[in-house]
Scaffold this motif. Structure first.
Motif, mmCIF file in Angstrom:
data_model
loop_
_atom_site.group_PDB
_atom_site.id
_atom_site.type_symbol
_atom_site.label_atom_id
_atom_site.label_comp_id
_atom_site.label_asym_id
_atom_site.label_seq_id
_atom_site.Cartn_x
_atom_site.Cartn_y
_atom_site.Cartn_z
ATOM 1 N N ALA A 92 0.824 -1.211 0.000
ATOM 2 C CA ALA A 92 0.000 0.000 0.000
ATOM 3 C C ALA A 92 0.861 1.265 0.000
ATOM 4 C CB ALA A 92 -0.929 -0.005 1.209
ATOM 5 N N VAL A 93 1.939 1.255 0.771
ATOM 6 C CA VAL A 93 2.838 2.416 0.831
ATOM 7 C C VAL A 93 3.448 2.695 -0.543
ATOM 8 C CG1 VAL A 93 5.061 3.202 1.745
ATOM 9 C CG2 VAL A 93 3.336 2.256 3.290
ATOM 10 N N ILE A 94 3.847 1.621 -1.246
ATOM 11 C CA ILE A 94 4.417 1.791 -2.589
ATOM 12 C C ILE A 94 3.340 2.231 -3.576
ATOM 13 C CG2 ILE A 94 5.520 0.600 -4.522
ATOM 14 C CD1 ILE A 94 6.768 -1.309 -2.416
ATOM 15 N N GLN A 95 2.200 1.535 -3.565
ATOM 16 C CA GLN A 95 1.142 1.792 -4.544
ATOM 17 C C GLN A 95 0.630 3.229 -4.473
ATOM 18 O OE1 GLN A 95 -1.964 -1.185 -4.575
ATOM 19 N NE2 GLN A 95 -3.460 0.194 -5.485
ATOM 20 N N HIS A 96 0.494 3.756 -3.244
ATOM 21 C CA HIS A 96 -0.075 5.094 -3.066
ATOM 22 C C HIS A 96 0.991 6.161 -2.804
ATOM 23 C CE1 HIS A 96 -4.033 3.262 -3.077
ATOM 24 N NE2 HIS A 96 -3.590 2.375 -2.198
ATOM 25 N N LEU A 106 2.567 4.033 10.887
ATOM 26 C CA LEU A 106 1.273 3.456 10.560
ATOM 27 C C LEU A 106 0.964 2.278 11.475
ATOM 28 C CD1 LEU A 106 1.644 3.312 6.658
ATOM 29 C CD2 LEU A 106 0.510 5.098 7.995
ATOM 30 N N TYR A 107 -0.336 1.980 11.624
ATOM 31 C CA TYR A 107 -0.732 0.757 12.332
ATOM 32 C C TYR A 107 -2.004 0.194 11.714
ATOM 33 C CZ TYR A 107 -4.625 2.862 14.992
ATOM 34 O OH TYR A 107 -5.816 3.457 15.364
ATOM 35 N N TYR A 108 -2.212 -1.100 11.925
ATOM 36 C CA TYR A 108 -3.423 -1.781 11.465
ATOM 37 C C TYR A 108 -3.817 -2.820 12.498
ATOM 38 C CZ TYR A 108 0.457 -4.671 9.831
ATOM 39 O OH TYR A 108 1.628 -5.385 9.771
ATOM 40 N N LEU A 109 -5.067 -3.213 12.449
ATOM 41 C CA LEU A 109 -5.627 -4.172 13.404
ATOM 42 C C LEU A 109 -6.600 -5.051 12.640
ATOM 43 C CD1 LEU A 109 -6.194 -5.156 16.333
ATOM 44 C CD2 LEU A 109 -7.845 -3.303 16.528
ATOM 45 N N GLY A 110 -6.370 -6.371 12.651
ATOM 46 C CA GLY A 110 -7.294 -7.216 11.907
ATOM 47 C C GLY A 110 -6.884 -8.668 11.860
ATOM 48 N N GLN A 111 -7.629 -9.430 11.037
ATOM 49 C CA GLN A 111 -7.471 -10.877 10.966
ATOM 50 C C GLN A 111 -6.341 -11.273 10.018
ATOM 51 O OE1 GLN A 111 -10.469 -9.366 10.251
ATOM 52 N NE2 GLN A 111 -11.517 -9.720 12.188
ATOM 53 N N MET A 112 -5.630 -12.325 10.403
ATOM 54 C CA MET A 112 -4.635 -12.991 9.569
ATOM 55 C C MET A 112 -5.027 -14.476 9.498
ATOM 56 S SD MET A 112 -2.668 -10.343 9.095
ATOM 57 C CE MET A 112 -2.685 -8.727 9.897
ATOM 58 N N PHE A 113 -4.466 -15.198 8.498
ATOM 59 C CA PHE A 113 -4.881 -16.579 8.267
ATOM 60 C C PHE A 113 -3.664 -17.454 7.964
ATOM 61 C CE2 PHE A 113 -8.195 -13.659 7.123
ATOM 62 C CZ PHE A 113 -9.362 -14.235 7.619
ATOM 63 N N ARG A 114 -3.522 -18.528 8.740
ATOM 64 C CA ARG A 114 -2.473 -19.518 8.481
ATOM 65 C C ARG A 114 -3.028 -20.901 8.770
ATOM 66 N NH1 ARG A 114 3.143 -16.968 11.068
ATOM 67 N NH2 ARG A 114 2.845 -14.840 10.259
ATOM 68 N N HIS A 115 -2.745 -21.845 7.870
ATOM 69 C CA HIS A 115 -3.249 -23.205 8.044
ATOM 70 C C HIS A 115 -2.272 -23.982 8.923
ATOM 71 C CE1 HIS A 115 -4.670 -27.255 7.191
ATOM 72 N NE2 HIS A 115 -5.783 -26.702 6.759
#
Length: 431
Positions: A92-96, A106-115
């Protein structure tokens, strides 16, 4: 009879009663991050699969065995549920072009997924708080992010969380160490476990992080990366330690602390505890100066960390620091045609004044409604019958006692009920 459908193994529902604790935790997290000048960024849960293959590395457990990847049946695109947040944040940093003008926090909060095999503290859908900085090359940002952790444990009322610190140097320094490491472990090829043999020629640094008791004697004698570091890497590491010493923060140097992801360099750190069994790491991070360029951006120094929300909540519960959910302010009881027409207006008027109202729905007599009011945890019942409705009044009944402060119910006019409730709350706080 049709068979009931269960949730996916390792992907858990967060139910009422528990979800309130999550909300309190998230409010604490946002306030803490704001106090350090970090700004929120919201990222997609699904990203192009090549993003993670390039960022994390082809020969890592995450890419080889744990990613939830699939082909979009509508356009054939290869997609993956995000297994970690840093790669998407860098994308996102590169794209924008976010880092083109100034440094970022920056910070984010959310779901991650690993089997993975689900166990306590490790789930297939899990939640992380991720913190990333871009454009800061010195050791001061590394130290700040470590000090942030110490402050958060204090804010959450947690103790017994220890800081472990190491440095991975730069890529060329690791390459020199890598050749010696492979040669050393090849001498013990017959004694290596399956994971170590698989990693020997692809990611030998990870062998140092093995928890297998049978491997420990071999690992102790392995060549140390610290002996291959140049003056700049050592100076950066010392700069981080100096800030932490000045802050009075205890530090354990762990030369076996490494990373399973290819993009880390220089400072790496973990906050660990003995209270969660095998899943003892509650926060891990470090510097990854080459990742932005690796993903197609301009060379940009970067540093960050991530925390497992489920593990931190388990620690909060284990330490007895789980806060009681806040109760509702008012349960509104009503019966009769005129009362039932008036009651919604009263409820909305109270909400206009910032008072939380649980409005009784489903009918029933006063007695059954009052039982539900008592069970709701509300501080007050506001009662409206046809007598009250015709007089433009309500009956205000306290549902919890407080040393003689408004312990008795009373009739009050509709335009005064909000003031009566707010004044009672103030009196209770003073008591």
């Amino acid at each position: 009879m049709s068979q009931t459908i269960q949730s996916v193994r390792g992907m858990n529902d967060i139910l009422p009663g528990e979800s309130e604790l999550w909300e309190i935790f998230e409010e604490t997290i946002r306030s803490w991050l704001k106090s350090y000048g970090y700004k929120p960024i919201r990222l997609p849960i699904v990203e192009p699969t090549p993003l993670f293959r390039r960022a994390i590395g082809e020969v890592t457990d995450i890419v080889e065995k744990e990613m939830y990847s699939f082909t979009d049946s509508l356009n054939g695109e290869l997609l993956t549920l995000r297994p970690e947040g840093t790669a998407g944040c860098v994308r996102a940093v590169i794209q924008h072009k976010l880092a083109a003008q100034h440094a970022l926090r920056l910070y984010y909060l959310g779901q991650m997924f690993r089997h993975e095999r689900p166990q306590k503290g490790r789930y297939r859908q899990f939640n992380q708080v991720g913190v990333e900085s871009f454009g800061f090359a010195g050791p001061d940002i590394d130290a700040e992010q470590i000090l942030m952790g110490a402050r958060l444990w204090d804010d959450l009322g947690l103790d017994g969380i220890r800081l472990q610190l190491n440095t991975l140097g730069q890529l060329d320094e690791r390459a020199s160490h890598r050749s010696q490491l492979i040669a050393y472990f090849e001498k013990y090829a017959d004694l290596l476990d399956e994971d170590a043999r698989r990693r020997l020629h692809t990611n030998p640094l990870r062998i140092l992080d093995s928890k297998n008791p049978a491997m420990q004697e071999i690992i102790v004698g392995a060549p140390r990366l610290m002996d291959h570091l140049g003056a700049q890497s050592l100076a950066h590491f010392e700069g981080v330690q100096q800030v932490l010493r000045d802050a009075g923060l205890p530090v354990e140097i762990n030369h076996r602390l490494v990373r399973g992801l290819d993009y880390y360099n220089l400072t790496v750190f973990e906050w660990v505890t003995d209270r969660l069994g095998a899943q003892g790491t509650v926060c891990a991070g470090g510097r990854y100066d080459g990742l932005v360029e690796q993903l197609g951006g301009k060379p940009t120094p970067a540093c960050g960390f991530a925390m497992g929300v489920e593990r931190l909540l388990a620690l909060i519960r284990e330490s007895g620091g789980e806060p009681a959910p806040e109760g509702i302010d008012v349960y509104l009881v009503h019966q009769g045609e005129a009362a039932s027409r008036m009651a919604p207006r009263v409820a909305e008027g109270l909400r206009d004044q910032g008072i939380d109202v649980l409005f009784h729905c489903g009918g029933g007599g006063f007695k059954s409604q009052m039982k539900k009011a008592d069970a709701s945890g509300a501080a007050f019942a506001v009662i409206i019958g046809d007598d009250e409705a015709s007089a433009g009044e309500v009956t205000l009944k306290p549902l919890r006692a407080s040393d003689g402060v408004m312990n008795q119910q009373k009739r009050v006019s509709v335009d005064r009920v909000a003031d009566e409730i707010m004044n009672s709350f103030l009196d209770w706080e003073e008591k």
